[in-house]
Design an enzyme around this catalytic site. Structure first.
Site, PDB file in Angstrom:
ATOM      1  N   SER A 145       0.872  -1.188   0.000  1.00  0.00           N
ATOM      2  CA  SER A 145       0.000   0.000   0.000  1.00  0.00           C
ATOM      3  C   SER A 145       0.901   1.227   0.000  1.00  0.00           C
ATOM      4  O   SER A 145       2.080   1.140   0.374  1.00  0.00           O
ATOM      5  CB  SER A 145      -0.862   0.000   1.276  1.00  0.00           C
ATOM      6  OG  SER A 145      -1.527   1.241   1.443  1.00  0.00           O
ATOM      7  N   TYR A 158      -2.329  -1.167  10.405  1.00  0.00           N
ATOM      8  CA  TYR A 158      -2.262  -1.315   8.933  1.00  0.00           C
ATOM      9  C   TYR A 158      -0.919  -0.808   8.402  1.00  0.00           C
ATOM     10  O   TYR A 158      -0.241  -1.495   7.619  1.00  0.00           O
ATOM     11  CB  TYR A 158      -3.432  -0.536   8.323  1.00  0.00           C
ATOM     12  CG  TYR A 158      -3.631  -0.732   6.836  1.00  0.00           C
ATOM     13  CD1 TYR A 158      -4.277  -1.862   6.340  1.00  0.00           C
ATOM     14  CD2 TYR A 158      -3.195   0.224   5.920  1.00  0.00           C
ATOM     15  CE1 TYR A 158      -4.475  -2.038   4.977  1.00  0.00           C
ATOM     16  CE2 TYR A 158      -3.391   0.062   4.559  1.00  0.00           C
ATOM     17  CZ  TYR A 158      -4.037  -1.067   4.086  1.00  0.00           C
ATOM     18  OH  TYR A 158      -4.241  -1.234   2.724  1.00  0.00           O
TER      19      TYR A 158
HETATM   20  P1  NAD Z   1     -11.246  -6.199  -0.477  1.00  0.00           P
HETATM   21  O1  NAD Z   1     -11.804  -6.013   0.888  1.00  0.00           O
HETATM   22  O2  NAD Z   1     -12.177  -6.112  -1.628  1.00  0.00           O
HETATM   23  O3  NAD Z   1     -10.484  -7.591  -0.571  1.00  0.00           O
HETATM   24  C1  NAD Z   1      -9.800  -8.182   0.517  1.00  0.00           C
HETATM   25  C2  NAD Z   1      -9.609  -9.655   0.258  1.00  0.00           C
HETATM   26  O4  NAD Z   1      -8.926 -10.239   1.377  1.00  0.00           O
HETATM   27  C3  NAD Z   1     -10.916 -10.419   0.082  1.00  0.00           C
HETATM   28  O5  NAD Z   1     -10.833 -11.297  -1.011  1.00  0.00           O
HETATM   29  C4  NAD Z   1     -11.055 -11.216   1.379  1.00  0.00           C
HETATM   30  O6  NAD Z   1     -11.710 -12.466   1.213  1.00  0.00           O
HETATM   31  C5  NAD Z   1      -9.590 -11.423   1.761  1.00  0.00           C
HETATM   32  N1  NAD Z   1      -9.464 -11.625   3.216  1.00  0.00           N
HETATM   33  C6  NAD Z   1      -9.763 -10.742   4.192  1.00  0.00           C
HETATM   34  N2  NAD Z   1      -9.591 -11.317   5.400  1.00  0.00           N
HETATM   35  C7  NAD Z   1      -9.172 -12.586   5.174  1.00  0.00           C
HETATM   36  C8  NAD Z   1      -8.836 -13.678   6.025  1.00  0.00           C
HETATM   37  N3  NAD Z   1      -8.916 -13.606   7.348  1.00  0.00           N
HETATM   38  N4  NAD Z   1      -8.462 -14.834   5.454  1.00  0.00           N
HETATM   39  C9  NAD Z   1      -8.418 -14.962   4.097  1.00  0.00           C
HETATM   40  N5  NAD Z   1      -8.703 -13.963   3.249  1.00  0.00           N
HETATM   41  C10 NAD Z   1      -9.091 -12.785   3.775  1.00  0.00           C
HETATM   42  O7  NAD Z   1     -10.114  -5.108  -0.610  1.00  0.00           O
HETATM   43  P2  NAD Z   1      -9.002  -4.820  -1.728  1.00  0.00           P
HETATM   44  O8  NAD Z   1      -8.892  -3.373  -1.863  1.00  0.00           O
HETATM   45  O9  NAD Z   1      -9.215  -5.632  -2.938  1.00  0.00           O
HETATM   46  O10 NAD Z   1      -7.689  -5.288  -0.945  1.00  0.00           O
HETATM   47  C11 NAD Z   1      -6.683  -6.073  -1.530  1.00  0.00           C
HETATM   48  C12 NAD Z   1      -5.328  -5.613  -1.006  1.00  0.00           C
HETATM   49  O11 NAD Z   1      -5.049  -4.306  -1.499  1.00  0.00           O
HETATM   50  C13 NAD Z   1      -5.235  -5.520   0.518  1.00  0.00           C
HETATM   51  O12 NAD Z   1      -4.007  -6.062   0.956  1.00  0.00           O
HETATM   52  C14 NAD Z   1      -5.285  -4.030   0.772  1.00  0.00           C
HETATM   53  O13 NAD Z   1      -4.642  -3.678   1.976  1.00  0.00           O
HETATM   54  C15 NAD Z   1      -4.558  -3.518  -0.447  1.00  0.00           C
HETATM   55  N6  NAD Z   1      -4.803  -2.091  -0.732  1.00  0.00           N
HETATM   56  C16 NAD Z   1      -6.026  -1.653  -1.140  1.00  0.00           C
HETATM   57  C17 NAD Z   1      -6.215  -0.299  -1.384  1.00  0.00           C
HETATM   58  C18 NAD Z   1      -7.537   0.267  -1.866  1.00  0.00           C
HETATM   59  O14 NAD Z   1      -7.671   1.488  -1.928  1.00  0.00           O
HETATM   60  N7  NAD Z   1      -8.502  -0.556  -2.211  1.00  0.00           N
HETATM   61  C19 NAD Z   1      -5.146   0.594  -1.210  1.00  0.00           C
HETATM   62  C20 NAD Z   1      -3.921   0.106  -0.790  1.00  0.00           C
HETATM   63  C21 NAD Z   1      -3.757  -1.242  -0.558  1.00  0.00           C
END
Ligand code: NAD
Length: 269
Positions: A145, A158
């Site tokens: 991130s 985080y």
């Molecule tokens: P999201 O909430 O749509 O997806 C999160 C995923 O993690 C889901 O598929 C969920 O099933 C899985 N997950 C959560 N807890 C879990 C557990 N205990 N066991 C197994 N799987 C689990 O969010 P996203 O934005 O797609 O996030 C994906 C990655 O991107 C994350 O690591 C997040 O920190 C990172 N990220 C996202 C953003 C953003 O703005 N969306 C920004 C920076 C980083």
């Protein structure tokens, strides 16, 4: 390079039932990789995600079950992945987020965020990397991130997890840098550092900002972007998929140990 240059390769993408993980799984599938899907989801959501990834071009998909808050579930998952052919590409994408001040954060929140966002990558990488080394090709792409590069208030667990993930990735990059050759593709370990990207994880923060604008969601998003992301544009998850695919290319064999911001200038400030 043919459009199906990942044919014969197998990928495991954690947290790929939705959001960025699903987009990465589709990108890898579109280049011909078999894709292991993983995450916390209903059977219907799993079926839908697998169908999406196959429609994108993956010759085969399989769902792997593990709740990453419990590290003892990860070795059995990696055993199952090994029995399926082993991961040539490992994308540690699963993540959770909670905005709360350091003083008010519960120890349970700290433990859960560290377990899912950081420790799970250690547990998957320690199993996957030796197999990649034997094959002379391997790609680990960790979805960190902007919060692995800079801090924000109310995100202590985080930010700690994401800084840790970048550190872990750099150590692994160094340990495996000399493996393989230009011809085999080598073993690389890199991070992608998204800024605001349109997925479920940011919804609570959008809602909190929208509430300051009489519930206007668009105004809430604009507010978040104005504060941190100079492009004033969110990213689409497919754009993270494109970067992950690029990191997996044979020509990227000498790109290792980097953290690529996809953040509209957030960390340039
Ligand atoms: P999201 O909430 O749509 O997806 C999160 C995923 O993690 C889901 O598929 C969920 O099933 C899985 N997950 C959560 N807890 C879990 C557990 N205990 N066991 C197994 N799987 C689990 O969010 P996203 O934005 O797609 O996030 C994906 C990655 O991107 C994350 O690591 C997040 O920190 C990172 N990220 C996202 C953003 C953003 O703005 N969306 C920004 C920076 C980083």
């Amino acid at each position: 390079m043919s459009e199906r240059w990942l044919e014969g390769k197998t990928a495991l993408v954690t947290g790929s039932v939705q959001g960025i993980g699903l987009a990465v799984a589709k990108a890898l599938g579109s280049a011909g990789a078999r894709v292991g899907i993983h995450g916390i989801a209903s059977p219907e959501q799993v079926e839908e995600a697998e169908a999406d990834v196959r429609a994108a071009g993956a010759p085969e998909t399989r769902f792997f079950d593990a709740d990453l808050t419990d590290w003892t579930t990860i070795d059995p998952m990696m055993d199952a992945v090994a029995a399926w052919g082993g991961a040539d590409i490992l994308v540690n994408n699963a993540g959770i987020q909670k905005t709360v001040s350091l003083a008010e954060a519960e120890p349970e929140t700290w433990n859960a965020i560290l377990a899912v966002n950081l420790s799970s990558a250690f547990h998957t990488m320690r199993r996957a990397l030796p197999v990649m080394a034997e094959r002379g090709y391997g790609r680990v792409v960790n979805i960190a991130s902007v919060h692995g590069l800079v801090a924000s208030v109310n995100k202590a667990p985080y930010v700690s997890a994401k800084f840790g993930l970048i550190g872990l990735s750099r150590v692994a990059a160094l340990e495996y840098a000399a493996v393989g050759s230009r011809e085999t593709g080598g073993v690389t370990v890199n991070c992608i550092c998204p800024g605001w990207t349109e997925t479920a994880i940011i919804e609570p923060q959008i809602q909190a900002r929208a509430a300051l604008h009489g519930g206007d969601r668009t105004a809430g998003i604009a507010d978040l972007l104005t504060e941190k992301q100079p492009s004033r544009r969110t990213s689409d998850p497919s754009e993270m998929g494109a970067v992950a695919l690029w990191l997996c290319a044979p020509a990227s064999h000498n790109i290792t140990g980097i953290a690529v911001p996809v953040d509209g200038g957030w960390t340039a400030q």
